[in-house]
Design a protein around this motif. Structure first.
Motif, mmCIF file in Angstrom:
data_model
loop_
_atom_site.group_PDB
_atom_site.id
_atom_site.type_symbol
_atom_site.label_atom_id
_atom_site.label_comp_id
_atom_site.label_asym_id
_atom_site.label_seq_id
_atom_site.Cartn_x
_atom_site.Cartn_y
_atom_site.Cartn_z
ATOM 1 N N THR A 39 0.840 -1.212 0.062
ATOM 2 C CA THR A 39 -0.048 0.060 0.152
ATOM 3 C C THR A 39 0.923 1.080 0.150
ATOM 4 O O THR A 39 0.541 2.215 -0.833
ATOM 5 N N ALA A 40 2.102 1.158 0.774
ATOM 6 C CA ALA A 40 2.904 2.357 0.982
ATOM 7 C C ALA A 40 3.502 2.623 -0.388
ATOM 8 O O ALA A 40 3.693 3.788 -1.099
ATOM 9 N N GLY A 41 3.865 1.338 -0.905
ATOM 10 C CA GLY A 41 4.685 1.495 -2.561
ATOM 11 C C GLY A 41 3.714 2.041 -3.503
ATOM 12 O O GLY A 41 4.256 2.774 -4.196
ATOM 13 N N LEU A 42 2.577 1.914 -3.491
ATOM 14 C CA LEU A 42 1.440 2.465 -4.268
ATOM 15 C C LEU A 42 0.961 3.936 -4.027
ATOM 16 O O LEU A 42 0.065 4.442 -4.811
ATOM 17 N N THR A 43 1.450 4.462 -2.880
ATOM 18 C CA THR A 43 0.832 5.492 -2.404
ATOM 19 C C THR A 43 1.974 6.432 -2.457
ATOM 20 O O THR A 43 1.944 7.628 -2.843
ATOM 21 N N LEU A 44 3.238 6.398 -1.775
ATOM 22 C CA LEU A 44 4.254 7.263 -1.549
ATOM 23 C C LEU A 44 4.895 7.482 -2.844
ATOM 24 O O LEU A 44 4.964 6.732 -3.870
ATOM 25 N N GLU A 45 5.645 8.583 -2.970
ATOM 26 C CA GLU A 45 6.535 8.859 -4.090
ATOM 27 C C GLU A 45 7.811 8.120 -4.180
ATOM 28 O O GLU A 45 8.550 7.906 -5.238
#
Length: 434
Positions: free
Chosen positions: A391-397
């Protein structure tokens, strides 16, 4: 270095130049360049210069870390490279990729708030242990790669849908229904099924891959391929010969000559060899085997998509497909509802990744599981186990692009020092090279 000090009064300047040469080219290539620059020195002298350079060891870790492994000895020994993702500076190189080593380094260098990594479980465990408050971000490139591999397996299980219906067959007939009945299985197919059954008889009981390798007398990579394949057919993905793929480019010529009455594989091999084919006679014979068994004229133009071509069509951006490729994809999805559902999952994942909508991941996983396609369901289970990082990989830059670039640099540095560089020297070259 005595020669440098003798011939050059400004020795520090020459030494500084040699430091740059040694870090850029290592020993022998650096010595050849130094000779052209009129600074004669030896390969060993250049390596000693590198070893005497001050080491870079910070007390605290950067706020945003990037971690990835690289091969010291491919297939056997791996190291770990750590980067500051905000500056791109190389922070540390570790001699292995185990959770214990990375955990020890993270505890000795606190301060990491975000850690970019691939989906390796060892790195995930180390970050959870050493800095539990840090946000882990899975690399988007690896996520997309995992999806493409799952799509390829889905296409392989529906390879019968890849052939366009012939004029004398019903529109809904599959390629398997058009094959000659009673055609005997080859020894390769039988052996593949036997190996798949033998590996899974142990793997499903929890026996480690290394133990299966010893028990069955197979290569470790072979055992891993069969263990991760849901069916015997899935184990063939990525194992095809490049030369066998090359012969498909000569299919129109071979089929035309076949229909003209030339059915001798040796003669046809000689003819296409003159046209630039570099494969073997056996490859040509195998390519014509299905036509020979059917007893029918060869098609003027083969219309069957390969598994990899179909995978490429499904996973490519629509803007990158020409009109012909778009039409092929449309026909494929119209005659195979299962692959149409897979393509819908690919499109939604691409939109989620491009627009950084990691909040949609839970819904996407549910849709992937509802397709009833085992490869997608297996991918979904793996992503659920690493849900927060994905989720973080698909959200953060943040992503691991800078780390992957440095891994490529490491490959060049290793080649330059082949046979001469131990880990200590390799580490310094990686950290200090500009």
């Amino acid at each position: 270095m005595e020669l440098v000090r003798f011939f050059f009064p400004h020795a520090p300047v020459a030494v500084g130049a040699l430091e740059k040469v040694a870090l850029a080219l290592a020993g022998r290539p650096g010595a050849r360049l130094a000779a052209h620059l009129s600074i004669p020195t030896s390969a060993n002298s250049l390596l000693r210069i590198v070893r005497k350079l001050p080491d870079k060891r910070g007390e605290a870790a950067p706020r945003v870390l990037g971690i990835d492994d690289f091969a010291l000895e491919k297939g056997h020994v791996y190291g770990t490279i750590i980067l500051d993702m905000e500056t791109g500076e190389r922070v540390e190189v570790l001699p292995d990729r185990t959770a214990e080593t990375l955990t020890a380094w993270l505890r000795a260098h606190p301060g990491a708030e975000i850690v970019c990594r691939d989906r390796a479980s060892a790195y995930a465990e180390a970050v959870r242990t050493a800095c539990p408050d840090a946000i882990q971000a899975a690399d988007r490139f690896h996520l997309w790669k995992n999806l493409c591999e799952a799509v390829e397996k889905c296409v392989a299980t529906h390879r019968s849908c890849l052939a366009e219906p012939t004029e004398d067959a019903p529109a809904d007939a599959t390629a398997a229904e058009q094959e000659v009945p009673g055609r005997p299985e080859g020894m390769r197919v039988i052996r593949r099924r036997e190996r798949h059954a033998a590996v899974h008889a142990l793997y499903d009981k929890g026996v480690p891959i290394q133990a299966i390798t010893v028990a069955l007398g197979l290569d470790c990579k072979t055992v891993r391929r069969y263990a991760h394949a849901a069916t015997p057919e899935d184990a063939t993905l990525g194992t095809g010969s490049r030369r066998y793929g090359q012969v498909h480019g000569y299919s129109p010529y071979l089929h035309r000559r076949w229909n003209e009455g030339c059915t001798d594989a040796a003669r046809l091999h000689a003819e296409i060899t003159e046209l630039g084919f570099t494969g073997s006679r056996r490859t040509v014979r195998r390519h014509l085997q299905e036509i020979r068994a059917s007893g029918k004229p060869a098609p003027d133009k083969p219309k069957t998509l390969t598994v990899r071509t179909a995978t490429w069509l499904i996973t490519s951006h629509p803007d990158n497909l020409d009109e012909c490729s778009t039409l092929k994809l449309k026909k494929l999805l119209s005659r195979c509802p299962e692959l149409d559902a897979v393509a819908a999952c690919v499109r939604s994942f691409a939109a989620m990744m491009t627009d950084r909508r990691g909040s949609d991941l839970a819904d996407w996983l549910t849709n992937a599981e509802d397709t009833q396609m085992k490869p997608l369901q297996s991918l979904a289970r793996g992503l659920r186990q690493d849900f927060k990082a994905v989720t973080a990989g698909l959200t953060l830059e943040w992503s691991s692009g800078k780390v992957e670039g440095n891994v490529n640099r490491v490959k060049r540095i290793k080649r330059d020092g082949y046979g001469r560089a131990g880990f200590d020297l390799l580490r310094l070259q990686i950290l200090l090279a500009g």
